[in-house]
Design an enzyme around this catalytic site. Structure first.
Site, PDB file in Angstrom:
ATOM      1  N   CYS A   2       0.793  -1.238   0.000  1.00  0.00           N
ATOM      2  CA  CYS A   2       0.000   0.000   0.000  1.00  0.00           C
ATOM      3  C   CYS A   2       0.822   1.284   0.000  1.00  0.00           C
ATOM      4  CB  CYS A   2      -0.944  -0.001   1.197  1.00  0.00           C
ATOM      5  SG  CYS A   2      -2.266  -1.228   1.070  1.00  0.00           S
ATOM      6  N   ILE A   3       1.584   1.522   1.058  1.00  0.00           N
ATOM      7  CA  ILE A   3       2.199   2.846   1.234  1.00  0.00           C
ATOM      8  C   ILE A   3       3.197   3.182   0.126  1.00  0.00           C
ATOM      9  CG2 ILE A   3       3.436   4.338   2.825  1.00  0.00           C
ATOM     10  CD1 ILE A   3       2.340   2.746   5.110  1.00  0.00           C
TER      11      ILE A   3
END
Length: 468
Positions: A279-280
């Site tokens: 994600c990040i």
């Protein structure tokens, strides 16, 4: 917004409220499998679909490959018939709801790769029928649901909001989090029409504690990107702060912990060897890519990505500087990596900065090995590696130990007691001041770590931030 479809709406509503609907989940990874388990536990009959036949075979044997899905829970819903894993998309004929949880990686040029979403949508289109709810959970750029998925589904001559219902609900999984799981993490949902939003809300409320509707799919898509861009930017800021503290001779962790005593206006973030996970490191690029097409430059995203992306090089430089203190170079030095997963207490290596650091050290000639109790094997530069056992003798035989993932199972006191040199990128040694003479800690300040008792020698030791 479009309205209508009272008969199909009523039919689906009754099935959802009575939990008589058959739910399909496409993609049984870190997002899809826990989601399917919650649906099945709530009483829905769930069809789990994945193109990876090895995963399907494991699930049919009751074997879980996700740490957050205990095998006893998997066995329960498999044995009672509430969960059926398969690679056959024809099972979608019987599905009243379909959740898309497929990967959305970046291409080599850092552009969004939504090919898995498109492939899943084409399969759904084949078996789309009235009274069906389709929900995309995979992270993507704002506009994907209504610009790409909707036209494909409406090409079936069925009308959204009347014949079928389409929504976006961003996954919010935090693997390994002991406090928050799929069920107790609030769920955002936004539909193409009001009816779509309502059906999405009703569905998730059967197995999620709190569901928050928003006005559109584009808003829901943007929520996910804001959440992870917020984290990326703040981690980038604190990583830069760590480099500042190294130069200034201040311990960044002491600074952060002191600032965190302020009861308002501050949220603590901590530095590390780089960003990892699906994600990040990925999500902000989806937003930046979309905005670039609209002639808008996302400057915070770009700067945070630059700083976070250089952290593996910073750690590699630390290893070289530490070995120099012993008149050694990286080449031909024995370097042991502790932890290769992207975060503590998980087995996920996707985008892990450890892999970048290992490649850099390998390219510089290090004799490299690693230990990770959750990652028994991996591939580096096309070659297989296996996790080695950590013993006092193993530690003592290494020229340098690099802590990249601070798994709870590690006894750092015992490890460091046998080590010659330790590079700590996770503040894992914060409670071991008696060993500071052999520890280099990211962001701890050159005057507060690694032989701080020797001021003359320490004065010549610096970490120089690298630039691209």
């Amino acid at each position: 917004m479009k309205t209508g479809g009272s008969r199909n709406l009523k039919m689906l509503r009754e099935k959802l409220e009575n939990r008589q609907a058959t739910a399909a989940v496409i993609g049984l990874g870190y997002v899809g499998l826990p989601l399917a388990m919650e649906m099945a536990t709530a009483g829905f009959n769930v069809i789990g679909i994945d193109v990876d036949r090895n995963k399907i075979a494991m699930l049919k044997r009751g074997k879980s490959y996700i740490l957050d899905v205990p095998e006893k829970d998997l066995a329960k819903v498999t044995e009672n018939g509430h969960f059926t894993p398969t690679s056959d998309f024809t099972a979608l004929r019987n599905a009243d709801t379909v959740s898309i949880c497929v990967p959305t990686p970046l291409s080599k040029s850092r552009d969004p790769d939504i090919s898995f979403i498109l492939a899943a949508t084409k399969e759904i289109r084949k078996y789309l029928h009235p009274g069906q709810l389709i929900v995309l959970e995979s992270t993507t750029y704002p506009g994907t649901t209504d610009e790409l998925i909707l036209p494909e589904l409406e090409s079936s001559d069925l009308q959204v909001g009347k014949d079928f219902f389409l929504a976006f609900s961003p996954e919010r999984i935090d693997p390994g989090n002991p406090s928050f799981n799929t069920r107790n993490t609030p769920k955002i949902v936004g539909g193409i029409t009001d009816e779509c939003s309502e059906m999405g809300r009703l569905f998730y409320s059967q197995f999620i504690d709190r569901v928050i509707p928003v006005s559109s799919t584009k808003c829901a898509e943007m929520v996910k990107l804001l959440e992870n861009t917020f984290r990326s930017v703040n981690i980038g800021m604190v990583n830069e702060l760590a480099l500042m503290c190294d130069v200034l001779g201040v311990d960044v962790y002491e600074v952060i912990d002191a600032a965190a005593t302020k009861p308002f206006g501050f949220i603590p973030f901590y530095p590390g060897p780089g960003l990892g996970g699906h994600c990040i490191p990925i999500d902000p690029h989806y937003l930046a890519w979309k905005l670039k097409a609209l002639n808008f430059q996302a400057r915070f995203i770009g700067l945070a990505s630059e700083i976070n992306g250089m952290m593996p090089s910073v750690v590699t430089t630390m290893v070289g500087e530490g070995l120099n203190r012993f008149s050694k170079s990286i080449r031909d030095s024995k370097v042991l990596i502790l932890g290769v997963a992207y975060k503590k207490n998980v087995s996920d290596c996707r985008e892990s900065p450890a892999l970048d650091i290992m490649r850099m050290l390998k390219d510089k000639g290090a004799i490299l090995s690693y230990n990770d109790p959750l990652v028994p094997s991996l591939r580096l530069n096309g070659n297989g590696m296996k996790s080695i056992e950590v013993t006092p003798a193993t530690i003592a035989s290494q020229d340098c130990i690099v802590i990249l993932t601070d798994h709870s199972v590690y006894d750092f006191r015992k490890i460091i007691a046998s080590a010659r040199l330790v590079i700590d990128t996770r503040n894992a040694t914060k409670d071991l001041p008696e060993f500071k003479g052999k520890i280099m800690k990211l962001g701890a300040g050159k005057s507060t770590t690694f032989g701080a008792h020797d001021e003359d020698e320490q004065a010549g030791f610096e970490i120089h931030p690298l630039t691209h």
